[in-house]
Design a protein around this motif. Structure first.
Motif, PDB file in Angstrom:
ATOM      1  N   UNK A 211       0.818  -1.214   0.000  1.00 18.22           N
ATOM      2  CA  UNK A 211       0.000   0.000   0.000  1.00 18.22           C
ATOM      3  C   UNK A 211       0.851   1.263   0.000  1.00 18.22           C
ATOM      4  N   UNK A 212       0.238   2.355  -0.431  1.00 17.72           N
ATOM      5  CA  UNK A 212       0.921   3.655  -0.443  1.00 17.72           C
ATOM      6  C   UNK A 212       0.923   4.307   0.934  1.00 17.72           C
ATOM      7  N   UNK A 213      -0.151   4.086   1.688  1.00 20.88           N
ATOM      8  CA  UNK A 213      -0.274   4.698   3.013  1.00 20.88           C
ATOM      9  C   UNK A 213      -0.821   3.677   4.012  1.00 20.88           C
ATOM     10  N   UNK A 214      -0.393   3.825   5.252  1.00 18.20           N
ATOM     11  CA  UNK A 214      -0.998   3.111   6.368  1.00 18.20           C
ATOM     12  C   UNK A 214      -1.535   4.169   7.327  1.00 18.20           C
ATOM     13  N   UNK A 215      -2.728   3.936   7.856  1.00 22.99           N
ATOM     14  CA  UNK A 215      -3.333   4.945   8.721  1.00 22.99           C
ATOM     15  C   UNK A 215      -4.197   4.286   9.787  1.00 22.99           C
ATOM     16  N   UNK A 216      -4.390   4.992  10.871  1.00 22.91           N
ATOM     17  CA  UNK A 216      -5.238   4.490  11.946  1.00 22.91           C
ATOM     18  C   UNK A 216      -6.117   5.598  12.474  1.00 22.91           C
ATOM     19  N   UNK A 217      -7.103   5.213  13.252  1.00 22.69           N
ATOM     20  CA  UNK A 217      -7.962   6.147  13.958  1.00 22.69           C
ATOM     21  C   UNK A 217      -7.453   6.291  15.385  1.00 22.69           C
ATOM     22  N   UNK A 218      -7.587   7.473  15.987  1.00 23.30           N
ATOM     23  CA  UNK A 218      -7.136   7.628  17.374  1.00 23.30           C
ATOM     24  C   UNK A 218      -8.036   6.850  18.334  1.00 23.30           C
ATOM     25  N   UNK A 219      -7.439   6.176  19.289  1.00 22.73           N
ATOM     26  CA  UNK A 219      -8.166   5.439  20.316  1.00 22.73           C
ATOM     27  C   UNK A 219      -7.852   6.105  21.653  1.00 22.73           C
ATOM     28  N   UNK A 220      -8.797   6.844  22.196  1.00 26.96           N
ATOM     29  CA  UNK A 220      -8.551   7.668  23.373  1.00 26.96           C
ATOM     30  C   UNK A 220      -9.017   7.020  24.675  1.00 26.96           C
ATOM     31  N   UNK A 221      -9.809   5.975  24.573  1.00 23.14           N
ATOM     32  CA  UNK A 221     -10.277   5.279  25.771  1.00 23.14           C
ATOM     33  C   UNK A 221      -9.456   4.031  26.039  1.00 23.14           C
ATOM     34  N   UNK A 222      -9.986   3.150  26.859  1.00 23.46           N
ATOM     35  CA  UNK A 222      -9.285   1.911  27.194  1.00 23.46           C
ATOM     36  C   UNK A 222      -9.515   0.814  26.167  1.00 23.46           C
ATOM     37  N   UNK A 223     -10.508   0.993  25.282  1.00 19.13           N
ATOM     38  CA  UNK A 223     -10.762   0.020  24.223  1.00 19.13           C
ATOM     39  C   UNK A 223      -9.644   0.108  23.178  1.00 19.13           C
TER      40      UNK A 223
END
Length: 244
Positions: A211-223
């Motif tokens: 892939x050209x990019x790898x990305x994630x969503x922020x996880x701000x809780x304990x999950x």
């Protein structure tokens, strides 16, 4: 609309010969005959998933019809080839969005992703022929009918699909926790292929290398992670936000 079943040796052979959109094949465990072996060979050549099941399962699927040890489950929707999918997409927009699903196994997650993808105007869903959830009545129900309004494509291998998309200058982005880059930090205003991984393992390592990019969503809780359909929806709407 429910998925249709074709059962019996002759009927299944004819369906294979006429290249009907067979989603999955069910064969009775511990059964062996020349007809079954011929079907097994044809199915493997066509890269169609086979599931070996007890006789009771086949009786239930066929409603006690004369299945002769084999049942084919056919997709309730037409399945496009990738060439037509991509060409049609670029006719509709210079910046299409494709969603590639890497071994999503839950039909409800598949249906939910299809629903969101259609809602944001994505140009198509690309699935591998093997190791993915079936397109069946439950998938249709979970998608709330959206599956009838978005093109679906199946390929032998997702790597082949990525190579083909690259030839059209489509950039790929994989949703993965194996990165420090947030999806919000990437400019998503280009022809784009979003890859979502399986519920347990995520995007496979071979795909991640391409892939050209790898990305994630922020996880701000304990999950530590999100359901794949929820994560897909969040990323798709970030794409929409950037393009509005």
């Amino acid at each position: 609309m429910s998925d249709s079943k074709i059962f019996g040796l002759h009927a299944v052979k004819e369906a294979l010969e006429t290249q009907q959109d067979i989603d999955k094949l069910f064969i009775q465990k511990a059964i062996s005959s020349a007809g079954i072996k011929e079907i097994e060979h044809a199915v493997k050549t066509a890269n169609i998933q086979i599931s070996y099941v007890p006789l009771e399962k086949l009786n239930k699927l066929s409603k006690n019809g004369n299945h002769q040890g084999v049942i084919a489950s056919c997709s309730p929707i037409p399945i496009l080839d990738i060439e037509n999918l991509v060409e049609n997409a670029f006719k509709s927009t210079p910046t299409p969005i494709f969603i590639l699903l890497d071994q999503i196994s839950d039909v409800r997650n598949l249906g939910a992703i299809i629903r969101t993808a259609e809602a944001i105007g994505a140009q198509g869903i690309i699935l591998p022929k093997q190791g993915t959830a079936s397109i069946n009545e439950q998938t249709v129900k979970t998608s709330t009918g959206a599956i009838f309004n978005i093109p679906i494509c199946k390929v032998d291998h997702l790597k082949d699909a990525l190579f083909f998309l690259k030839s059209y200058d489509v950039k790929s982005i994989a949703a993965t926790e194996k990165t420090d880059q947030l999806v919000y930090d990437i400019d998503l205003n280009f022809p784009l292929a979003l890859i979502m991984g399986s519920e347990g393992k995520g995007v496979t390592s071979g795909i991640l290398k391409m892939v050209d990019y790898k990305a994630k969503l922020p996880m701000l809780g304990s999950t530590s992670s999100l359901n794949v359909s929820v994560a897909c929806g969040a990323i798709l709407y970030e794409i929409v936000r950037q393009r509005l």
